[in-house]
Design an enzyme around this catalytic site. Sequence first.
Site, short mmCIF file in Angstrom:
data_model
loop_
_atom_site.label_atom_id
_atom_site.label_comp_id
_atom_site.label_asym_id
_atom_site.label_seq_id
_atom_site.Cartn_x
_atom_site.Cartn_y
_atom_site.Cartn_z
N GLY A 437 12.50 -6.59 -25.72
CA GLY A 437 13.26 -6.30 -27.31
C GLY A 437 14.47 -6.80 -27.24
O GLY A 437 14.93 -7.35 -25.76
N GLY A 442 22.12 -7.50 -25.76
CA GLY A 442 20.71 -8.60 -24.72
C GLY A 442 19.59 -8.10 -24.91
O GLY A 442 19.06 -7.82 -25.63
N ILE A 443 19.21 -9.29 -23.89
CA ILE A 443 17.18 -9.23 -24.17
C ILE A 443 17.34 -9.08 -23.14
O ILE A 443 17.50 -8.62 -21.93
CB ILE A 443 17.21 -11.09 -24.57
CG1 ILE A 443 17.43 -11.38 -25.65
CG2 ILE A 443 15.38 -10.82 -24.20
CD1 ILE A 443 16.96 -13.33 -25.46
N VAL A 444 16.15 -7.90 -23.40
CA VAL A 444 15.85 -6.67 -22.06
C VAL A 444 13.53 -7.27 -21.96
O VAL A 444 13.03 -7.66 -22.83
CB VAL A 444 15.32 -5.63 -22.23
CG1 VAL A 444 14.47 -4.99 -21.14
CG2 VAL A 444 16.78 -5.13 -22.84
N ASP A 556 26.37 7.98 -25.55
CA ASP A 556 25.27 7.19 -26.40
C ASP A 556 24.39 7.86 -25.68
O ASP A 556 23.09 7.24 -26.30
CB ASP A 556 25.23 5.72 -26.33
CG ASP A 556 24.65 4.60 -27.80
OD1 ASP A 556 25.03 5.82 -28.36
OD2 ASP A 556 24.04 3.55 -27.40
#
Length: 728
Positions: A437, A442-444, A556
């Site tokens: 994702g 950030g990119i995971v 969150d």
Amino acid sequence: MSNPINYITIIIVLTTISNYTNHPFALTSDGLSLLSLKSAVDQGGATAFSDWNENDATPCSWTGVSCSNISAEALTFSRVVGLSLAGRNLRGYIPSEIGTLTFLRRLNLHDNNFFGSIPDQLFNASSLHSLFLYNNNFSGTIPKSLCSIRRLQNVDLSNNSMSGSLPKYLRSCRELKRLIIGGNKFSGEIPAGVFPELANLEQLDLSDNAFSGTIPEDIGELKSLTGTLNLSFNHLKGELPKSMGDLPLTVSFDLRNNDLSGEIPQSGSFGNQGPTAFLNNPLLCGFPLKKSCKNSAEGLGGEGGSTVEGNVGRRDSKKGIKPGLIVLISVADAVGVAFAGLLIVYLYWRNKDSGKGCSCTGKGRLGGNEKSHLCAFPCIGKFPGTDSDLESDKGGGGGGGGGSSGVNGGDGDLVAIDEGFDCEIDELLRASAYVLGKSQLGIVYKVVLGNGMPVAVRRLGEGGEQRYKEFVAEVQAVGKVKHPNVVKLRAYYWAPDEKLLISDFISNGNLASALHGRTGQGSTLSWSMRLRIAKGTANGLAYLHECSPRKFVHGDIKPSNILLDHDFQPYVSDFGLNRLINITGNDPSSTGSLMGGALPYFKAIPTDQPNNYRSPEARVAGSRPTQKWDVYSFGVVLLELLTGKSPEFSSPTTSTSTEFPDLVRWVRRGFEDEKPLSDLVDPMLLKEMHAKKAVLATFHVALACTEQDPEIRPRMKTVLQNLEKIGA
């Protein structure tokens, strides 16, 4: 002639009927008592009391008034149980008639301009359990009748102008959980003999007053205390009682700005305190303060002093430093500075010449170009997925990355936080990886290491090179969190243009997918699974709040941030992430929420959707996160587990969605209207009617968590204890 007693009986009956029925010709006695408050307010009442009408049958629809049906002798009456007029800029006094509200449970008048003393008669309201009068101008002493109420649990009188001593009769408030009287003018000694009786006290705040004398030895008997014991900004003196070390290990001390003296004990809870707990007590010494008790006792330069400060002090007090020695020291300092400067210049030019026109801190980041492999410092490793591939992947359900491209390791370091994690940066970056994702947070990637172990790698971004120490401190704090229901951070990588977090890969998606499916087809989670998930999540959150090094606020909590393994054990993820993103220069607020939440991303949530898991106070711009935010969010997650309805996408109702715009209000209205349980719970759970009692008990826990007033909400520790009592 008729008996006059009969006339009296008739009058009493008519009066009772007029007071306790909804017949429109007379306001109830509760309403009349409330009108006395309206009369006692001389400023700000025009708005707050605009709908307080003496011609109404009951006050239950008035602003700030809550009612409940009370049954007595086969009759049911609607009685006032709550009065909340906080932050209304009201100026006036509390009339004694409020004490006639015998079923009043919560009185919330904080953040106004009320003045005068708190009337003794107020505590004739025998059902009162929460009194929030902070941030007003009340004066006088603590009323003697305060502890005449057996159910009283929460008292917050902070930031007023009250005075007098801390009365010994407070020991009679045996059900008291919170006593907060900071920011007043109380004085005198803190009496002994009070605290052993307050077995349920969870919060004690006596800060910013004028208390003097010593801290009583029996303060260590507050075994239920949590959070912070705040005695700061007083005139307390003497040594710290060793019994304070007997307080629960999760308790933080705030003893700043007093006149305490002697050595700080090192037993029990004292070992968990940082130096800020003891600041501005000039005569305190010992760990964690950077002040040796030996030097304090002997004086600067005393016999046997071994520190530089002691030796200099002795030299100054006896003879002073000779002028020639001063000149010599100055010359030596100048030579040292010049040498350091030359060394820095030499290293700079050497590194620049060795680069041959290629910068390892330039464009060769994750998804960068192949040119970065030509650098003198090799830009190590490969990582699947080009920039174009990542831009086109909006966080679907995994899948392979695109072609390989160069990665700039720069002069960064891969630092293992967990001792069992053994991986080099080149192995990590050359491993098979899949994009799970992407968002502006950030990119995971899912990365499978050489030994077959999968990990989740989050790329935070390229900024924050000026905040290295801050980044490392924050990552280390997150890394110290070790709990079976919290995602574990294994390692991190930091370079000026690349920051990565490496954590456990949780293999079975997240709670959002488990509840609603990838295409919204519904859930197959049984009640026992849901209860296990609820308990595990509460366990992880309670640990973050009470036992973690920073006593983290997650900020969150939602189903997409609760990951599940193949046994449906839950893992809380993404705590501390917002702080790290801010350090690296990204703006979490610009996206609202992560796509699919935590690792891994299985379902993207549109970023323009409001976050209906957030508490009311969390939706105010500029508000500071608190643990009660998490409690509310967890309560909404509980309601989602129970109802099967997500507050993120639509209202639980269709025809009345404007009337009930969120899940919390819909459930509350259902209970108020006494709807059958089958109208509220997920239809999947109707097959398990044996669990009806447990489901109902869980509803009550969720409703307590989602109280509008954060002071009323329980701590996560209490939530966990209540859930543990519920059987599957």
